[in-house]
Write a protein that holds these residues in place. Structure first.
Motif, short mmCIF file in Angstrom:
data_model
loop_
_atom_site.label_atom_id
_atom_site.label_comp_id
_atom_site.label_asym_id
_atom_site.label_seq_id
_atom_site.Cartn_x
_atom_site.Cartn_y
_atom_site.Cartn_z
N HIS A 107 9.92 5.90 17.20
CA HIS A 107 10.51 5.06 17.81
C HIS A 107 10.65 3.93 16.07
CE1 HIS A 107 13.41 2.70 20.08
NE2 HIS A 107 12.58 1.77 20.33
N ASP A 108 11.72 3.47 16.56
CA ASP A 108 12.11 2.28 15.62
C ASP A 108 10.61 2.92 14.34
OD1 ASP A 108 13.52 0.17 14.56
OD2 ASP A 108 12.43 -0.75 16.25
N CYS A 109 11.04 3.25 13.07
CA CYS A 109 9.16 3.88 12.74
C CYS A 109 9.67 2.43 11.25
CB CYS A 109 9.83 5.39 12.40
SG CYS A 109 9.21 5.35 11.06
N TYR A 110 10.09 2.73 10.47
CA TYR A 110 10.07 1.30 10.16
C TYR A 110 9.36 -0.26 9.95
CZ TYR A 110 11.18 4.58 6.11
OH TYR A 110 10.98 5.42 5.05
N PRO A 111 10.25 -0.69 11.39
CA PRO A 111 9.83 -1.77 11.72
C PRO A 111 8.96 -1.26 12.66
CG PRO A 111 12.48 -1.35 12.28
CD PRO A 111 11.84 0.01 11.63
N SER A 112 8.12 -0.72 12.62
CA SER A 112 6.83 -0.77 13.33
C SER A 112 5.98 -0.22 13.02
CB SER A 112 7.26 0.73 14.48
OG SER A 112 7.51 0.83 15.34
N ILE A 113 6.38 -0.08 11.41
CA ILE A 113 4.98 -0.74 10.68
C ILE A 113 4.63 -1.64 9.79
CG2 ILE A 113 4.47 0.30 8.12
CD1 ILE A 113 5.53 2.94 8.39
N GLY A 114 3.29 -2.12 10.63
CA GLY A 114 3.70 -4.49 10.71
C GLY A 114 2.28 -4.20 9.04
N PRO A 115 1.98 -5.30 8.63
CA PRO A 115 1.09 -5.35 7.82
C PRO A 115 -0.49 -4.89 7.95
CG PRO A 115 2.23 -7.31 7.86
CD PRO A 115 2.50 -6.42 9.12
N GLY A 116 -0.38 -5.59 9.18
CA GLY A 116 -2.00 -4.49 9.53
C GLY A 116 -2.36 -3.26 10.12
N PRO A 117 -1.52 -2.43 10.54
CA PRO A 117 -2.43 -0.75 10.92
C PRO A 117 -1.83 -0.36 9.36
CG PRO A 117 -0.19 -1.31 12.05
CD PRO A 117 -0.25 -3.11 11.51
N LEU A 118 -0.23 -0.80 8.84
CA LEU A 118 -0.43 -0.41 6.92
C LEU A 118 -1.39 -0.97 6.08
CD1 LEU A 118 0.89 0.66 4.48
CD2 LEU A 118 2.35 -1.86 4.08
N SER A 119 -2.09 -2.39 6.36
CA SER A 119 -3.44 -2.20 5.12
C SER A 119 -4.59 -1.55 5.52
CB SER A 119 -3.64 -4.14 5.62
OG SER A 119 -2.70 -4.95 5.10
N HIS A 120 -4.82 -1.26 7.13
CA HIS A 120 -5.52 -0.59 7.42
C HIS A 120 -5.83 0.91 7.02
CE1 HIS A 120 -8.82 1.22 10.24
NE2 HIS A 120 -7.63 2.19 10.48
N ARG A 121 -4.34 1.48 6.89
CA ARG A 121 -4.42 2.79 6.23
C ARG A 121 -4.63 2.65 4.59
NH1 ARG A 121 -5.50 7.09 7.80
NH2 ARG A 121 -3.75 7.74 6.21
N LEU A 122 -4.08 1.81 4.09
CA LEU A 122 -4.42 1.72 2.75
C LEU A 122 -5.59 1.52 2.11
CD1 LEU A 122 -1.73 -0.70 1.42
CD2 LEU A 122 -1.98 1.90 1.02
N ARG A 123 -6.64 1.13 3.12
CA ARG A 123 -8.24 0.61 2.97
C ARG A 123 -8.28 2.09 3.13
NH1 ARG A 123 -7.33 -4.51 5.14
NH2 ARG A 123 -7.59 -3.57 7.62
N ALA A 124 -8.62 2.82 4.32
CA ALA A 124 -8.71 4.07 4.63
C ALA A 124 -8.41 5.11 3.25
CB ALA A 124 -8.47 4.66 6.26
N LEU A 125 -7.53 4.71 2.55
CA LEU A 125 -7.56 5.48 1.70
C LEU A 125 -8.28 5.02 -0.39
CD1 LEU A 125 -3.37 5.94 2.17
CD2 LEU A 125 -5.42 7.43 2.38
N GLY A 126 -8.22 3.98 0.63
CA GLY A 126 -9.52 3.37 -1.18
C GLY A 126 -8.40 2.82 -1.88
N ALA A 127 -7.56 2.26 -1.80
CA ALA A 127 -6.55 1.20 -2.33
C ALA A 127 -7.66 -0.01 -2.44
CB ALA A 127 -5.63 0.95 -0.90
N PRO A 128 -6.80 -0.81 -3.62
CA PRO A 128 -8.27 -2.23 -4.00
C PRO A 128 -7.44 -2.92 -3.31
CG PRO A 128 -6.82 -1.20 -5.46
CD PRO A 128 -6.21 -0.27 -4.66
N ALA A 129 -8.35 -4.10 -2.61
CA ALA A 129 -7.98 -4.97 -1.99
C ALA A 129 -7.04 -6.10 -2.45
CB ALA A 129 -9.69 -5.81 -1.87
N ARG A 130 -7.34 -6.02 -3.12
CA ARG A 130 -5.94 -7.53 -4.27
C ARG A 130 -5.15 -6.85 -3.68
NH1 ARG A 130 -5.45 -11.59 -8.16
NH2 ARG A 130 -3.49 -12.11 -8.84
N ALA A 131 -4.66 -5.81 -3.95
CA ALA A 131 -3.16 -5.15 -3.82
C ALA A 131 -2.62 -4.82 -2.49
CB ALA A 131 -3.44 -2.94 -4.38
N ILE A 132 -4.17 -4.42 -1.12
CA ILE A 132 -3.72 -4.82 -0.14
C ILE A 132 -3.12 -6.20 0.19
CG2 ILE A 132 -4.49 -4.70 2.13
CD1 ILE A 132 -6.58 -2.44 1.02
#
Length: 245
Positions: A107-132
């Protein structure tokens, strides 16, 4: 235009933001976000350090929004018709070996993806802290301008969304459950209803962990996979359908 502000963690959106009405595939109207060309390039620049990580994470179950190149600073996605043909071929292969199909989407997919959950997932994938940090800064600025979550419209949003949506793929793969995904539309192929419901519960739990909720109207069980397949080219069929949620 895009500017680097003192104390900022990278380029920030500066230009006006437009909203263009567009019909939803299932009916109704949604607003597509239109950035200035400079801001769209600035938003896309955030992808350079995370796109390789996302590409390595996407399994064969997901078929949409894969980057195949860059043009003028913007990501180029695989043509959707080619991707959809591949999705259809894999769905057919799995449907022919299944007895039950479960369909689900968010339900309401893209608007539901906020900075917090996205950052958490990017960290889990190994993204650089600066990029996040830079991605978070963009989304928070957009939120201040009334855009919730990932802005619908820019190609960059479609790619970033995969970092969150792939969480569902990962838990289903770990459970050994055959499935295919097209953005937030997931189709699970099972041998019987009990397996199907257990797989759906696993998926919904993974979605809930990243702040996503199912679209109850599109969450259903189909007891005739071939009937579902015959009508699934452009939409999820309701043939022989029973709502699960």
């Amino acid at each position: 235009m895009v500017r680097d502000r003192p104390g900022s963690s990278g380029p920030r959106p500066e230009g006006p933001i437009g909203l263009d009405p567009a019909p939803r595939p299932g009916g109704g109207v949604r607003s597509l976000v239109r950035l200035t060309p400079a801001d769209e390039r600035g938003y896309a620049a955030l992808l350079h350090r995370v796109a390789p990580l996302l590409g390595a994470t996407l399994g064969p179950q997901t078929h949409a929004n894969r980057i195949v190149g860059w043009n003028g600073g913007l990501p180029v996605l695989e043509p959707w018709r080619e991707a959809r043909r591949r999705w259809r071929a894999e769905a057919r292969r799995l449907a022919l070996g299944a007895r039950v199909v479960v369909t689900a989407d968010i339900h309401d997919c893209y608007p539901s993806i906020g900075p917090g959950p996205l950052s958490h997932r990017l960290r889990a994938l190994g993204a650089p802290a600066r990029a996040i940090d830079e991605i978070e800064a963009w989304l928070r600025i957009l939120a201040d301008r009334g855009i919730r979550g990932l802005p619908v419209g820019p190609v960059t949003s479609a790619v970033l969304a995969e970092a969150v949506l792939v969480a569902g793929d990962q838990v289903l793969r770990s459970a050994g459950v055959p499935h295919v995904r097209w953005v937030d539309d997931v189709v699970i192929f099972a041998e019987h209803r009990r397996q199907a419901v257990a797989a759906l519960d696993t998926l919904l739990e993974a979605w809930g962990d990243v702040g996503l909720a199912p679209n109850d109207a599109k969450t259903g069980l189909h007891t005739d996979p071939i009937a579902w397949l015959s009508e699934a080219g452009g939409r999820t069929s309701l043939a022989d359908h029973r709502t699960l949620r």
